[in-house]
Scaffold this motif. Structure first.
Motif, PDB file in Angstrom:
ATOM      1  N   ASP A   1      -3.309   3.338  13.242  1.00 59.02           N
ATOM      2  CA  ASP A   1      -2.864   2.098  13.881  1.00 59.02           C
ATOM      3  C   ASP A   1      -3.165   2.105  15.376  1.00 59.02           C
ATOM      4  O   ASP A   1      -3.642   1.117  15.939  1.00 59.02           O
TER       5      ASP A   1
ATOM      6  N   PRO B   1       0.837  -1.206   0.000  1.00 58.33           N
ATOM      7  CA  PRO B   1       0.000   0.000   0.000  1.00 58.33           C
ATOM      8  C   PRO B   1       0.877   1.263   0.000  1.00 58.33           C
ATOM      9  O   PRO B   1       1.984   1.246   0.533  1.00 58.33           O
TER      10      PRO B   1
ATOM     11  N   SER C   1      -0.854  -9.183  11.119  1.00 61.34           N
ATOM     12  CA  SER C   1      -0.474  -8.494   9.883  1.00 61.34           C
ATOM     13  C   SER C   1       0.775  -9.102   9.262  1.00 61.34           C
ATOM     14  O   SER C   1       0.868  -9.181   8.041  1.00 61.34           O
TER      15      SER C   1
ATOM     16  N   GLY D   1      -0.637   8.074   9.683  1.00 62.34           N
ATOM     17  CA  GLY D   1      -0.714   6.620   9.620  1.00 62.34           C
ATOM     18  C   GLY D   1      -0.719   6.001  11.005  1.00 62.34           C
ATOM     19  O   GLY D   1      -1.463   5.055  11.276  1.00 62.34           O
TER      20      GLY D   1
ATOM     21  N   ARG E   1      -3.441  -5.660   5.042  1.00 61.58           N
ATOM     22  CA  ARG E   1      -3.993  -4.468   5.660  1.00 61.58           C
ATOM     23  C   ARG E   1      -5.524  -4.538   5.639  1.00 61.58           C
ATOM     24  O   ARG E   1      -6.184  -4.291   6.641  1.00 61.58           O
TER      25      ARG E   1
ATOM     26  N   ALA F   1       0.549 -10.905   5.643  1.00 62.10           N
ATOM     27  CA  ALA F   1       1.430 -10.353   4.604  1.00 62.10           C
ATOM     28  C   ALA F   1       2.336 -11.438   4.050  1.00 62.10           C
ATOM     29  O   ALA F   1       2.668 -11.453   2.870  1.00 62.10           O
TER      30      ALA F   1
ATOM     31  N   HIS G   1       3.258   2.518   2.954  1.00 65.55           N
ATOM     32  CA  HIS G   1       3.559   1.343   3.756  1.00 65.55           C
ATOM     33  C   HIS G   1       4.945   1.449   4.385  1.00 65.55           C
ATOM     34  O   HIS G   1       5.861   1.965   3.772  1.00 65.55           O
TER      35      HIS G   1
ATOM     36  N   ASP H   1       1.132  -7.438   1.422  1.00 61.56           N
ATOM     37  CA  ASP H   1       0.854  -6.399   2.410  1.00 61.56           C
ATOM     38  C   ASP H   1      -0.445  -5.645   2.170  1.00 61.56           C
ATOM     39  O   ASP H   1      -1.111  -5.218   3.102  1.00 61.56           O
ATOM     40  N   THR H   2      -0.793  -5.476   0.883  1.00 62.19           N
ATOM     41  CA  THR H   2      -2.024  -4.754   0.570  1.00 62.19           C
ATOM     42  C   THR H   2      -3.234  -5.517   1.121  1.00 62.19           C
ATOM     43  O   THR H   2      -4.100  -4.956   1.787  1.00 62.19           O
TER      44      THR H   2
ATOM     45  N   VAL I   1      -6.836  -7.220   8.090  1.00 64.29           N
ATOM     46  CA  VAL I   1      -6.768  -6.797   9.485  1.00 64.29           C
ATOM     47  C   VAL I   1      -7.890  -5.818   9.798  1.00 64.29           C
ATOM     48  O   VAL I   1      -8.585  -5.931  10.810  1.00 64.29           O
ATOM     49  N   PHE I   2      -8.095  -4.877   8.881  1.00 60.27           N
ATOM     50  CA  PHE I   2      -9.167  -3.903   9.098  1.00 60.27           C
ATOM     51  C   PHE I   2     -10.527  -4.595   9.167  1.00 60.27           C
ATOM     52  O   PHE I   2     -11.343  -4.299  10.044  1.00 60.27           O
TER      53      PHE I   2
END
Lengths: 417, 290
Positions: free
Chosen positions: B224, A211, B251, B220, B264, B255, A214, B260-261, B267-268
């Motif tokens: 978190d 992202p 996470s 950011g 995220r 990942a 990141h 990683d995209t 997790v959300f």
């Protein structure tokens, strides 16, 4: 409150007075219709000064203003002064479009210099196309665009990659790991990379997108360790670049064995991560701050004198600088009553200018720019050592990965392959 | 096997950073009921404080830490005294006010220190990785892990074992009654807010060499931090620790298996589903509110 005749009269008088000062302005409007009025020429400067990409875009704003000041100090364009109208689009595509509309419609800017991200360029395109403005875009980008209202002075994939990938394969090996930020630019660049690797018999052992913004690369680095690529091909952008480089080093990886090869890591990011973390990695770009030409020495010196000793120049701020000169040369070919975005665009075709990176030229076919790609290796002092340089300029080919499509002066043409 | 071990370490490292950045928020939110949206910007201030101390006076990162805690704590204290204290009991207003403060802090830094990315040097002796049971692990991250643990213990002692903590817990339960018993409520609030801000500043200082220092770096982190606090349960220190640990592991593993995209997003959505069924968070300590 009670309204009596006296207070009503006061209000009427006040309104009349206010109207009196503003009315003549409306009647004078016609005089402003011509782009070159009162010996002045308005140009828009549209780079974000706040928001997520403000960091890099403020350097583009600085480079543009420097060129404008230099041109004005040297007598302007055919005796006309350039008047920059600076707007802050706040790193937000919608705001970009709104500010672009203002610059084109109400400020009547004859050209606008702006944008870093592809998203912001895509957002302003409809404005410039609808109102027939002219936009100058300095950033390297993914290609695959052919607007009638944009002049592109940054590199497209074929210019950055055609020599870079074979060089990497020759020197390090055929196994590539592609890592990029998750948006259109890295995906298009990786397309080109995969085509080139295919021709060279190379192999992609991993392709991954993180992202935007990141900053935890632990899992990605674990995958580097597992797949053992020869080259990590990186199109990660923004402050993720900093995190990636720092965590790469902290994980004990060695640039001599598994270097990162980037299209997006510039002096600006290296200054932020610290030279030690970048040392040994490679970037391909038409310009590095260490380029050894008289024009570049002059540019770097002027930039630091104007904006601060600790500032760096990089491969986006250089086009942001020289494109103003290309604009100037195009306008100089026109008579004052003939200056308009459309005529400037035509006059810009084929213009050449001795830029800091070398002699550049706007391609009369696709309005992109002939550039001088170089391969640089980052050093601990934060600068790049230029290792390879092309012998002659490289033609821009925005549809390189799409053989059926060609960008021509009258727009995109699809032909049968 | 080494791989899995490495991933667990990665997860622990992320968890310790998550805990570090959310500790201050959890304390301010949990004990004062103030949703501090400027938390990320306190963190950013901490990072800039280190950058400033390092680039002007050449002080190393670790010796800076105490100073940074004090500086950002003072900023927090000043903000509480001038603004937040007028807004207690009005959660929506504090939300808006702290958001505004965040913007002001960001722009103030942008105007004074400039918009470019800044560079905070990692201490030389922590740059090289340490080999732990056959896997390379960043020495600096180990250090962060240690500091986070120490801060956690300090916070625990402060809240549950000190005189100040006792007053704080009393005020959290019922400010009015506490006042009747002679506790200086507004002083307790001011110190708590300052402590939370100071912790955020420390967090910013510690993450600055890993990432980059920029005026909007806090944005950011505040997301978190909220994730951790919401999932862990608002008033529970233990919940914050547990949820930071879980989110960190989740996470990294997501990942690792996907990317990683996707991690995220997963997790959300997990946290979303969780608050649908347990709006109070995973761990709740029973607190009687007046």
């Amino acid at each position: 409150m009670r309204t009596d005749r006296r207070s009503l009269l006061k209000v009427a008088l006040a309104a009349g007075a206010a109207g009196g000062t503003s009315f003549p302005h409306i009647w004078n409007r016609n005089a402003d219709l011509a782009y070159a009025a009162k010996g002045e020429l308005k140009v828009g400067v549209l780079y974000s000064l706040t928001g997520t990409t403000a960091i890099i875009e403020s350097s583009l704003n600085h480079a543009t203003l420097l060129a404008i000041e230099e041109i004005n100090a040297a007598g302007g364009v055919n005796g006309m002064k350039l008047v920059p109208v600076v707007e802050d689009p706040e790193s937000d595509p919608a705001t970009f479009a709104q500010k672009a509309r203002k610059l084109v419609l109400s400020d009547k800017c004859v050209s606008v210099f702006g944008s870093y991200t592809s998203a912001s360029r895509k957002a302003v395109l409809p404005v410039f196309e609808k109102y027939k403005g002219l936009y100058w875009y300095p950033t390297l980008y993914e290609g695959r665009e052919c607007s009638q209202n944009v002049i592109y002075t940054g590199a497209v994939p074929n210019q950055q990659q055609k020599d870079f990938i074979p060089w990497l394969v020759r020197n390090f090996g055929k196994k590539f790991y592609l890592i990029g930020s998750n948006y259109i630019y890295p995906k298009e660049e990786n397309n080109v990379c995969k085509i080139l690797l295919n021709q060279l018999g190379g192999e992609v052992v991993g392709e991954e997108y993180v992202p935007l913004g990141h900053s935890e690369f632990g899992s990605v680095i674990q995958k580097f360790k597992d797949t053992q690529p020869n080259v990590i091909f990186s199109t990660v952008v923004g402050d993720s670049v900093v995190a990636l480089h720092r965590q790469y080093k902290a994980a004990g990886l060695d640039p001599a064995k598994m270097p990162m090869a980037s299209l997006t890591t510039s002096e600006e990011e290296i200054a932020a991560m610290g030279g030690d973390f970048a040392a040994g990695h490679f970037t391909s770009a038409p310009y590095f701050m260490s380029t050894d030409t008289p024009e570049n020495h002059k540019f770097v010196e002027a930039f630091q004198k104007r904006w601060g000793k600790d500032k760096v120049t990089h491969f986006v701020s250089e086009p942001a600088y020289f494109q103003v000169y290309l604009f100037k040369q195009a306008v100089e070919k026109l008579s004052a009553d003939n200056i308009a975005p459309e005529t400037i665009r035509k006059a810009a075709w084929g213009q050449e200018f001795r830029a800091p990176e070398g002699l550049v030229k706007i391609d009369p076919e696709n309005a992109h720019t002939y550039l001088w790609p170089k391969i640089g290796q980052a050093q601990a002092n934060g600068q790049f050592k230029i290792i390879e340089q092309v012998k002659e300029w490289v033609q821009p080919s925005p549809y390189w990965a799409y053989p059926g499509e060609v960008c021509t002066p009258s727009g995109l043409v699809e032909k049968k392959v | 096997m080494v791989e899995a071990f490495n991933q667990i370490l990665n997860g622990l490292s992320i968890a310790s950073i998550l805990l570090l950045v959310s500790l201050g928020l959890a304390i301010i939110y949990g004990s004062m009921g103030v949703i501090n949206l400027a938390h990320g910007d306190f963190l950013m201030l901490g990072a800039y404080a280190v950058w400033f101390l390092q680039s002007t006076f050449g002080i190393g990162l670790l010796p800076c830490l105490g100073l940074v805690f004090v500086i950002v704590g003072l900023v927090g204290w000043a903000i509480e005294r001038t603004l937040i204290r007028h807004l207690y009991g009005r959660p929506l207003d504090t939300l808006l006010a702290t958001w505004g403060i965040g913007i002001i802090l960001q722009q103030a830094i942008r105007l004074s220190a400039g918009a470019e990315l800044r560079y905070v040097k990692m201490p030389d002796y922590l740059i090289n990785p340490i080999n732990l049971f056959g896997t390379d692990i960043s020495a600096y991250r180990l250090m962060i892990f240690g500091v986070t643990l120490a801060l956690l213990v300090a916070t625990y002692l402060l809240i549950f074992r000190s005189n100040f903590g006792m007053r704080l817990r009393a005020v959290t339960q019922n400010a009015e009654i506490s006042r009747c018993f002679g506790i200086n409520v507004s002083q307790v609030y001011a110190l708590t807010f300052a402590y939370g801000a100071g912790l955020a500043g420390l967090a910013g200082a510690l993450v600055s060499p890993l990432k980059s220092v920029s005026p909007d770096m806090g944005t950011g982190y505040v997301v978190d931090a909220f994730l951790v606090v919401v999932m862990g349960g608002v008033q529970s220190l233990f919940g914050t620790v547990a949820s930071a640990g879980m989110l960190g592991q989740l996470s990294t593993w997501f990942a690792f298996v996907s990317n990683d995209t996707l991690a995220r997003a997963l997790v959300f959505s997990l946290v979303l589903v969780m608050i649908r069924f347990r709006p109070q968070g995973l761990f709740v300590t029973q607190v009687r509110r007046g």
